[in-house]
Design a protein around this motif. Structure first.
Motif, short mmCIF file in Angstrom:
data_model
loop_
_atom_site.label_atom_id
_atom_site.label_comp_id
_atom_site.label_asym_id
_atom_site.label_seq_id
_atom_site.Cartn_x
_atom_site.Cartn_y
_atom_site.Cartn_z
N ASP A 133 4.66 9.62 3.82
CA ASP A 133 3.96 8.67 3.42
C ASP A 133 3.82 9.10 1.68
O ASP A 133 3.51 10.06 1.59
N ASP A 143 0.87 -1.23 -0.02
CA ASP A 143 -0.11 -0.07 -0.06
C ASP A 143 0.72 1.23 -0.02
O ASP A 143 0.44 2.36 -0.71
N ARG A 144 1.74 1.27 0.87
CA ARG A 144 2.76 2.62 0.67
C ARG A 144 4.14 2.31 0.33
O ARG A 144 4.77 1.23 0.73
N ASP A 192 -11.09 5.31 3.72
CA ASP A 192 -10.71 3.74 4.25
C ASP A 192 -12.29 3.32 4.62
O ASP A 192 -12.23 2.13 4.99
C1 BGC Z 1 -3.40 4.54 2.99
C2 BGC Z 1 -4.58 4.97 3.25
C3 BGC Z 1 -4.78 5.35 4.68
C4 BGC Z 1 -3.59 6.21 5.17
C5 BGC Z 1 -3.49 6.56 6.58
C6 BGC Z 1 -2.18 5.50 3.57
O1 BGC Z 1 -0.96 5.05 3.11
O2 BGC Z 1 -3.44 4.45 1.53
O3 BGC Z 1 -5.63 4.10 3.04
O4 BGC Z 1 -5.93 6.17 5.10
O5 BGC Z 1 -2.41 5.64 4.88
O6 BGC Z 1 -3.62 5.14 7.40
#
Ligand code: BGC
Length: 365
Positions: A178, A119-120, A276
């Motif tokens: 992030d 995801d990140r 989310d």
């Molecule tokens: C995610 C999001 C999330 C956010 C805070 C991001 O890296 O892609 O889905 O809302 O982090 O946790």
């Protein structure tokens, strides 16, 4: 790719020993140890992500060490290092700070352990093999579009809405460390900036720069304080009509700040976005407080990541990859698999979230 290199070396060694050649692939380890690290348990999405990945990999016969770093960088570094020391054959990492893991990633590379950024994006290191995430720029577009829909500047189908504006809005972004945060913000600004430029949207605080609007560690309390500061300084004589919020935890902080400062749901309450589809925010949407969120089906991301993991453990390139251009991490472009997000508000939450089985009606009561 390192994993392919390791595989080729093993194949060569096996062939040299006179064993029957099996082509380029090694057999999958019967039960590989997979190290999974998630940023925090304070957000429902990450606990679901962690559990979903664990179950998926376990159902494929693997063992999983699942760790949460509670948003603390040194903790996450230690967790990854100890997974390497424990003999993990693959690492799946959702980072706290995408640039802070270069050392453990180097250790992983030296031990021949492939890495999937979850995801990140993991930044500043060549030692990241693949990336699994959602269309992050599109998340931002959807957030901005729902802000416009909530304000009445746009209809749900994208046509111009009944309202003329101008409207006062404020902007929030996620944590600057992030990689996703800028994607979300830039996606949103691709929609909002033209309207800000022609005066239909006004940001009275004057804070429109990414760096000025970020929220360290996506912290809701930090967002509450910033929103209180903004409403008490820039909105003494007028009202804020909408807030671009990148994440449900931040949205709840913003809603608290608004309610603490004379804004009441049902009475011209500002349009607040999110991300989310966390339980508290979906309930808030149903109650008419938060306006919208972005649903990202973490079950799908976990399933896709587990099958990517399976391919990598077998020395193959994951067949899912569908983006080979957009995720440059400062050192290399990381091949990625992207899923689609879905914009959710009161009009479609039941169809999207309940009918898909993500939540039950009971959970939302
Ligand atoms: C995610 C999001 C999330 C956010 C805070 C991001 O890296 O892609 O889905 O809302 O982090 O946790």
């Amino acid at each position: 790719m390192r994993s392919k290199f390791v595989v080729s070396v093993i194949v060569l060694l096996v062939a040299a020993c006179g064993a029957p050649a099996t082509g380029r692939e090694t057999k999958p380890p019967e039960s590989a140890l997979v190290g999974v690290t998630m940023p925090t348990t304070t957000s429902q999405r990450w606990t679901s992500d962690g559990e979903n990945i664990k179950h998926n990999l376990e159902s494929r016969g693997h063992r999983v060490d699942l760790q949460y770093a509670e948003n603390d960088v040194p903790t996450q570094v230690k967790q990854v290092e100890s997974q390497i020391a424990a003999g993990a054959k693959l690492l799946i990492i959702a980072s706290v700070d995408g640039s802070a893991l270069t050392k453990p990633l180097l250790m992983a590379a030296e031990a021949g352990i492939p890495v999937i950024a979850y995801d990140r994006l993991l930044r500043g290191s060549p030692n990241v093999d693949y990336y699994a995430t959602f269309e992050n720029f599109r998340v931002g577009i959807y957030q901005a579009e729902s802000l416009l829909t909530g304000l009445g500047l746009r209809n749900g189908d994208g046509s111009p809405g009944p309202a003329a504006g101008p409207f006062n809005i404020e902007l929030f972004a996620g944590s600057a460390d992030d990689n996703n945060s800028a994607f979300f913000f830039n996606g949103a600004m691709s929609v909002l900036k033209p309207l800000i430029d022609d005066g239909k949207l006004v940001v009275r605080s004057g804070q429109t720069d990414f760096q000025a609007v970020t929220t360290l560690r996506w912290d809701g309390e930090t967002a509450r304080k910033r929103m209180e500061e903004i409403v008490t300084t820039a909105y003494r004589r007028t009202k804020v009509n909408g807030v671009l919020s990148p994440y449900d935890g931040i949205s709840l902080g913003i809603l608290t700040a608004l309610k603490n400062n004379g804004y009441a749901p049902g009475q011209g309450f500002p349009v607040v976005t999110g991300q989310d589809a966390e339980l508290g925010s979906v309930k808030s949407i149903i109650a008419g407080e938060q306006y919208s969120t972005i649903y990202k089906d973490t079950r799908e991301l976990a399933t896709a990541t587990a099958s990517m993991a399976e391919a990598v453990l077998k020395g193959r390139t994951p067949p899912q990859l569908n983006n080979l251009n957009d995720y440059e991490n400062g050192v290399k472009i990381v091949p990625a698999f992207l899923l689609n997000p879905v914009s959710v508000d009161k009009s479609n939450y039941h169809k999207v979230l309940v009918e898909s089985g993500y939540y039950s009606d009971d959970q939302l009561r």
